[in-house]
Design a protein around this motif. Structure first.
Motif, PDB file in Angstrom:
ATOM      1  N   ALA A 150      30.364  51.076  30.122  1.00 51.75           N
ATOM      2  CA  ALA A 150      30.911  50.831  28.798  1.00 51.75           C
ATOM      3  C   ALA A 150      32.397  50.498  28.803  1.00 51.75           C
ATOM      4  O   ALA A 150      32.848  49.653  28.040  1.00 51.75           O
ATOM      5  CB  ALA A 150      30.670  52.043  27.912  1.00 51.75           C
ATOM      6  N   LYS A 151      33.149  51.126  29.684  1.00 48.11           N
ATOM      7  CA  LYS A 151      34.603  50.901  29.658  1.00 48.11           C
ATOM      8  C   LYS A 151      34.933  49.668  30.509  1.00 48.11           C
ATOM      9  O   LYS A 151      34.676  49.663  31.722  1.00 48.11           O
ATOM     10  CB  LYS A 151      35.316  52.138  30.205  1.00 48.11           C
ATOM     11  N   PRO A 152      35.483  48.625  29.912  1.00 44.42           N
ATOM     12  CA  PRO A 152      35.795  47.428  30.696  1.00 44.42           C
ATOM     13  C   PRO A 152      36.943  47.690  31.668  1.00 44.42           C
ATOM     14  O   PRO A 152      37.843  48.483  31.372  1.00 44.42           O
ATOM     15  CB  PRO A 152      36.189  46.399  29.637  1.00 44.42           C
ATOM     16  N   PRO A 153      36.919  47.053  32.845  1.00 48.43           N
ATOM     17  CA  PRO A 153      37.985  47.287  33.830  1.00 48.43           C
ATOM     18  C   PRO A 153      39.285  46.616  33.389  1.00 48.43           C
ATOM     19  O   PRO A 153      39.274  45.650  32.626  1.00 48.43           O
ATOM     20  CB  PRO A 153      37.440  46.619  35.085  1.00 48.43           C
ATOM     21  N   THR A 154      40.361  47.167  33.898  1.00 49.77           N
ATOM     22  CA  THR A 154      41.673  46.556  33.633  1.00 49.77           C
ATOM     23  C   THR A 154      42.302  46.181  34.968  1.00 49.77           C
ATOM     24  O   THR A 154      42.404  47.022  35.874  1.00 49.77           O
ATOM     25  CB  THR A 154      42.596  47.550  32.890  1.00 49.77           C
ATOM     26  N   PHE A 155      42.688  44.935  35.108  1.00 50.33           N
ATOM     27  CA  PHE A 155      43.340  44.464  36.325  1.00 50.33           C
ATOM     28  C   PHE A 155      44.804  44.173  36.025  1.00 50.33           C
ATOM     29  O   PHE A 155      45.147  43.744  34.918  1.00 50.33           O
ATOM     30  CB  PHE A 155      42.637  43.207  36.858  1.00 50.33           C
ATOM     31  N   THR A 156      45.618  44.416  37.030  1.00 47.39           N
ATOM     32  CA  THR A 156      47.061  44.221  36.804  1.00 47.39           C
ATOM     33  C   THR A 156      47.661  43.355  37.911  1.00 47.39           C
ATOM     34  O   THR A 156      47.121  43.273  39.024  1.00 47.39           O
ATOM     35  CB  THR A 156      47.798  45.580  36.797  1.00 47.39           C
ATOM     36  N   ASP A 157      48.803  42.735  37.573  1.00 44.32           N
ATOM     37  CA  ASP A 157      49.583  42.000  38.574  1.00 44.32           C
ATOM     38  C   ASP A 157      50.455  42.994  39.334  1.00 44.32           C
ATOM     39  O   ASP A 157      50.492  44.187  39.008  1.00 44.32           O
ATOM     40  CB  ASP A 157      50.439  40.936  37.877  1.00 44.32           C
ATOM     41  N   GLU A 158      51.223  42.449  40.285  1.00 40.96           N
ATOM     42  CA  GLU A 158      52.061  43.335  41.101  1.00 40.96           C
ATOM     43  C   GLU A 158      53.109  44.062  40.272  1.00 40.96           C
ATOM     44  O   GLU A 158      53.483  45.195  40.569  1.00 40.96           O
ATOM     45  CB  GLU A 158      52.759  42.499  42.189  1.00 40.96           C
ATOM     46  N   THR A 210      51.798  44.274  34.928  1.00 40.52           N
ATOM     47  CA  THR A 210      51.298  43.666  33.693  1.00 40.52           C
ATOM     48  C   THR A 210      49.796  43.386  33.822  1.00 40.52           C
ATOM     49  O   THR A 210      49.289  43.159  34.921  1.00 40.52           O
ATOM     50  CB  THR A 210      52.030  42.342  33.385  1.00 40.52           C
ATOM     51  N   VAL A 211      49.145  43.439  32.679  1.00 43.54           N
ATOM     52  CA  VAL A 211      47.692  43.251  32.675  1.00 43.54           C
ATOM     53  C   VAL A 211      47.364  41.801  33.032  1.00 43.54           C
ATOM     54  O   VAL A 211      47.952  40.864  32.490  1.00 43.54           O
ATOM     55  CB  VAL A 211      47.115  43.607  31.292  1.00 43.54           C
ATOM     56  N   ALA A 212      46.446  41.630  33.979  1.00 42.17           N
ATOM     57  CA  ALA A 212      46.069  40.279  34.422  1.00 42.17           C
ATOM     58  C   ALA A 212      44.741  39.883  33.796  1.00 42.17           C
ATOM     59  O   ALA A 212      43.871  40.717  33.578  1.00 42.17           O
ATOM     60  CB  ALA A 212      45.951  40.258  35.939  1.00 42.17           C
ATOM     61  N   ASP A 213      44.658  38.596  33.506  1.00 42.09           N
ATOM     62  CA  ASP A 213      43.435  38.069  32.899  1.00 42.09           C
ATOM     63  C   ASP A 213      42.465  37.672  34.013  1.00 42.09           C
ATOM     64  O   ASP A 213      42.478  36.545  34.497  1.00 42.09           O
ATOM     65  CB  ASP A 213      43.796  36.866  32.020  1.00 42.09           C
ATOM     66  N   VAL A 214      41.637  38.619  34.411  1.00 39.36           N
ATOM     67  CA  VAL A 214      40.721  38.372  35.526  1.00 39.36           C
ATOM     68  C   VAL A 214      39.280  38.565  35.048  1.00 39.36           C
ATOM     69  O   VAL A 214      38.964  39.557  34.398  1.00 39.36           O
ATOM     70  CB  VAL A 214      41.000  39.344  36.696  1.00 39.36           C
ATOM     71  N   VAL A 215      38.451  37.583  35.367  1.00 42.16           N
ATOM     72  CA  VAL A 215      37.023  37.709  35.069  1.00 42.16           C
ATOM     73  C   VAL A 215      36.337  38.087  36.369  1.00 42.16           C
ATOM     74  O   VAL A 215      36.463  37.386  37.382  1.00 42.16           O
ATOM     75  CB  VAL A 215      36.456  36.389  34.521  1.00 42.16           C
ATOM     76  N   HIS A 218      43.568  39.164  43.052  1.00 46.41           N
ATOM     77  CA  HIS A 218      43.111  40.424  42.467  1.00 46.41           C
ATOM     78  C   HIS A 218      41.819  40.935  43.099  1.00 46.41           C
ATOM     79  O   HIS A 218      41.179  41.847  42.557  1.00 46.41           O
ATOM     80  CB  HIS A 218      42.917  40.258  40.953  1.00 46.41           C
ATOM     81  N   TRP A 219      41.429  40.339  44.210  1.00 48.00           N
ATOM     82  CA  TRP A 219      40.123  40.692  44.790  1.00 48.00           C
ATOM     83  C   TRP A 219      40.019  42.171  45.134  1.00 48.00           C
ATOM     84  O   TRP A 219      38.980  42.814  44.908  1.00 48.00           O
ATOM     85  CB  TRP A 219      39.837  39.816  46.010  1.00 48.00           C
ATOM     86  N   SER A 220      41.101  42.744  45.642  1.00 43.80           N
ATOM     87  CA  SER A 220      41.042  44.157  46.038  1.00 43.80           C
ATOM     88  C   SER A 220      40.770  45.051  44.828  1.00 43.80           C
ATOM     89  O   SER A 220      40.038  46.045  44.925  1.00 43.80           O
ATOM     90  CB  SER A 220      42.354  44.572  46.714  1.00 43.80           C
ATOM     91  N   GLN A 221      41.317  44.682  43.685  1.00 47.94           N
ATOM     92  CA  GLN A 221      41.070  45.466  42.461  1.00 47.94           C
ATOM     93  C   GLN A 221      39.616  45.285  42.001  1.00 47.94           C
ATOM     94  O   GLN A 221      38.990  46.226  41.500  1.00 47.94           O
ATOM     95  CB  GLN A 221      42.020  45.036  41.350  1.00 47.94           C
ATOM     96  N   VAL A 222      39.111  44.063  42.182  1.00 45.02           N
ATOM     97  CA  VAL A 222      37.713  43.808  41.814  1.00 45.02           C
ATOM     98  C   VAL A 222      36.805  44.648  42.706  1.00 45.02           C
ATOM     99  O   VAL A 222      35.829  45.257  42.240  1.00 45.02           O
ATOM    100  CB  VAL A 222      37.387  42.303  41.951  1.00 45.02           C
TER     101      VAL A 222
END
Lengths: 655, 114
Positions: free
Chosen positions: A203-211, A214-219, A229-233
């Motif tokens: 239910a909770k969508p993931p949040t990805f960030t830049d270095e 800041t929040v990154a727009d990653v699908v 952002h692969w490591s965060q994915v």
């Protein structure tokens, strides 16, 4: 019998009779209307040769009292302008004087005169006919305006009566009919409970960030190994193991079997879609509104598909072939079964997941084919080939027909023969859905729509039978188009004439507002189906090429060599109907369609240029050959010069 | 013999135009002439004649002028206009056609009614 004295001067009694007969009833300013104000005793604007008042004319006449009274009565009854009355009086006086002069008797002349009422009426009519052009125009204008007002009032009452006295006849539960196949699936064979649980677990969508934080727009599904952002994915995928397991388990079920619902799955609505947990649930209505059906799960399913595909890519990088196959199969299953129930929007979302799946698989074939065994590739190929019924991907419109029928039964009365008129309840219903601008202006707020403006809307909106005819005409033509491959499609102008034409006339959008409410942009859907079909076909050929390469340590000279061992047939180039194009560039196979320009550029993708940013050149960019030539002449450079390169996929090749 | 209203509606205007073809006439004169020259068949009261005259005037087929007669009386004289002459010619032609048709049907004979 009149006396000579009376004839000369008139007795007081006769004079009074004449005055009473000739004087028009006074009102306001003494009966002085506009036309009368222009008259004086000297005549119009002072130019006259005779006394202007009929009364004076009659009084001065040397006639018996009976004649004068008769003339006065006739003249009064004519209700003409003063000057006209005087003229008539003068002529009638002359007539009687001539009669007496000719020796006719007083009574005989009266008798010969005829019916004085009829005479007055005919004289009035004839005199008015002789009036000037300005008056005639003025009179006709008023008559015209009166007719228009009368017609408008009549039409208002007619349509008002129809709309206020008729009521809709809701007799079919289309939602139940669409749900019947899902309910017929045994509970143990339903995939939806597992998918639902997977959605709740995610239910909770993931949040990805830049270095820099800041929040990154990653699908998730679009991130690739080695990207920023692969490591965060990867971290997100590790945390989503339960969701992934549930989705893989669901893909083992023969059906999704999700019922169409309104809002009765409150737990899901609260967890995923932020609905208030305190809101009360409502018992489902006996006849649920199809348009009111909520499909909140579609967005979640798309995310689930992306999650599976990202995990497949991770599994590739970790050389876990079984997990790759399971993830891909689960993603394909989601894409296939999301469209159950044939709600078009569900089918489209399912197709999105399917298209993303074949793109990821194409990347695997191109970049990391060795991760999977031949058997595993064959297994994936079979799953892809059988998805969406195999063959061309055609999106059925059955649910759109049901949805339109549901709108009709809520909006119009039903005469049992396909006809019916707009109802005030239906008007409220349509209004709440949002109508074309002009109708909204007429109707105002939905709550007002059954009020005073309802007859106006009823006059504008076509009846039930016409709505169905227009809808059926458009949908049947859409189905006809869907049944033809791209290379047999008619010109854009012809399609527009058949599909947009019925809704293009004056007030047509307002007249057929219910049609506009339901009819989706099916043309784009068709081209999308063709694109996905072509991409899928190319992928199946690419997998066959990979297997062929493993067996022979070389690629075939032509695609025909793949048939029948690895392919049932070489699929067509959807632009031309000829076999899909194949070429080896740098020892790598390239599969392509000739694309929009219908010109074989040996597998070269269109180059980007300053004037052309569109380089996709897919089926959606199709232009009819007849229009292609015209465009080439009118807008040189607007047609991308290159092919629609299907394999290797864009993400894995150098531009 | 008096003729039906519908027939009079068709015959009256032509008869009046025909009478005025010879020269101008006033109302009473027309009444008398119609009665005498048609043996009372086209006898029409003033209640019919004057509206008929006003109608013809409104259509521009006749025009009227007030003038003092030799007797010293004021009279409104009617005379045919150019348009009226054309209409009379056309109507006359039509009436001839009607009469010929009636003759061929035996409704009227050369000598009168059948």
């Amino acid at each position: 019998m009149s006396t000579e004295t009376e004839r000369d001067s008139g007795t007081p009694t006769a004079r009074e009779g004449i005055r009473a007969a000739i004087t028009p009833p006074t009102k306001g300013n003494g009966g002085q209307g506009f036309w009368q104000l222009l008259e004086t005793d000297l005549g119009w604007f002072g130019f006259a040769r005779t006394p202007i008042r009929a009364e004076q004319v009659i009084e001065r006449a040397a006639l018996p009292a009976a004649h004068r009274v008769l003339i006065a009565r006739v003249v009064k009854r004519t209700k003409l302008w003063r000057r006209e009355r005087a003229d008539v009086a003068r002529e009638l006086v002359a007539h009687f004087v001539d009669g007496i002069g000719a020796g006719a008797s007083e009574a005989g002349l009266v008798s010969a005169f005829g019916d004085e009422r009829r005479a007055a009426s005919l004289i009035r009519r004839a005199k008015k006919r002789g009036r000037g052009v300005v008056w005639q125009v003025w009179k006709r204008g008023w008559q015209g305006a009166g007719c228009v007002v009368l017609l408008a009032v009549g039409a208002y009452l007619y349509f008002g009566l129809r709309v206020w006295t008729s009521s809709p006849s809701i007799t079919r539960n289309y939602v139940a009919e669409l749900n019947a196949p899902a309910l017929a699936v045994p509970e143990s064979e339903r995939g939806w409970p597992l998918v639902r649980e997977a959605i709740l677990a995610q239910a909770k969508p993931p949040t990805f960030t830049d270095e820099d934080g800041t929040v990154a727009d990653v699908v998730v599904g679009e991130a690739r190994p080695g990207t920023k952002h692969w490591s965060q994915v990867v971290s997100h995928l590790r945390q989503s193991e339960r969701t992934l397991s549930l989705l893989r388990a669901a893909s083992a079920k023969p059906a999704l079997a999700r019922r169409l619902v309104l809002d009765d799955d409150r737990e899901l609505m609260v967890a995923v879609h932020g609905m208030s947990p305190t809101g009360g649930t409502h018992p489902p209505p006996e006849y649920p509104d199809m348009i009111g059906i909520l499909l909140p799960h579609l967005g979640s399913i798309r995310q689930c598909g992306r999650l599976l595909l990202a995990d497949a890519l991770l599994a590739v990088s970790e050389s876990q072939s079984e997990r790759v196959v399971e993830d891909v199969r689960a993603a394909l299953w989601l894409g296939e079964h999301t469209g159950e129930g044939e709600i078009l929007i569900s089918r489209l979302v399912g197709l999105t997941v399917f298209q993303a799946s074949i793109q990821v698989v194409a990347e695997m074939v191109a970049e990391t084919p060795s991760v999977l065994s031949e058997e595993q590739w064959r297994s994936i190929a079979h799953s892809i080939a059988s998805a969406h019924g195999g063959g061309r991907i055609i999106l059925p419109l059955g649910s759109e027909r049901a949805m339109f029928d549901d709108v009709l039964q809520r909006t119009f009365s039903d005469d049992g023969r396909g006809g019916g008129t707009l109802t005030s309840e239906g008007l409220n219903y349509l209004s709440s859905m949002g109508l074309p601008g002009e109708l909204n202006l007429v109707l105002g707020k939905p709550t007002d729509s059954s009020g005073a403006f309802a007859p106006i809307a009823a006059a504008i909106i076509a009846d039930r039978r016409s709505q169905r005819e227009i809808f059926d005409g458009i949908v049947c033509y859409q189905e006809f188009l869907a049944g033809r491959p791209l290379w047999e499609q008619p010109t854009k102008a012809e399609v527009a004439r058949r599909i947009d034409g019925p809704l293009d006339g004056p007030f047509a959008r307002e007249r057929f507002a219910p049609v506009g409410l339901v009819l989706p942009a099916l043309r784009k859907v068709y081209f999308w189906g063709e694109s996905v079909t072509q991409e899928r076909d190319a992928l199946l050929v690419a997998i066959a090429l990979e297997i062929f390469h493993r067996r022979h340590a070389a690629y075939p000279a032509s695609l025909a060599e793949l048939v029948p061992a690895l392919l049932p047939a070489v699929p067509p180039d959807r632009y031309t109907g000829k076999p899909l194009n194949y070429v080896l560039i740098g020892a790598r196979p390239v599969l392509y369609s000739v694309g929009t320009d219908l010109d074989d550029d040996a597998g070269l993708h269109p180059a980007k240029s300053a004037t052309r940013t569109r380089v996709t050149n897919r089926a959606a960019d199709w232009i009819h050959p007849a229009e292609l030539e015209r465009l080439r002449q009118e807008k040189p450079g607007s047609i991308p010069d290159g092919d629609w390169v299907l394999y290797p996929p864009l993400a894995t090749r150098e531009e | 013999m008096r003729i039906e209203t519908e027939l009079m509606r068709g015959a009256g205007p032509v008869a009046v135009l025909k009478l005025l073809e010879r020269g101008e006439m006033y109302g009473y004169e027309l009444v008398e002439a119609l009665s005498k020259r048609t043996s009372g068949v086209l006898d029409m009261g003033q209640s019919t004649l004057y509206p008929l005259l006003y109608n013809l005037e409104a259509k521009g087929l006749i025009e009227a002028t007030w003038r003092e007669a030799d007797s010293g009386r004021d009279r409104k004289y009617y005379r045919l206009t150019g348009k009226g002459k054309k209409r009379l010619a056309a109507d006359t032609e039509q009436w001839r056609g009607v009469i010929a048709a009636m003759q061929s049907l035996g409704v009227v004979s050369m000598g009168g009614a059948a």
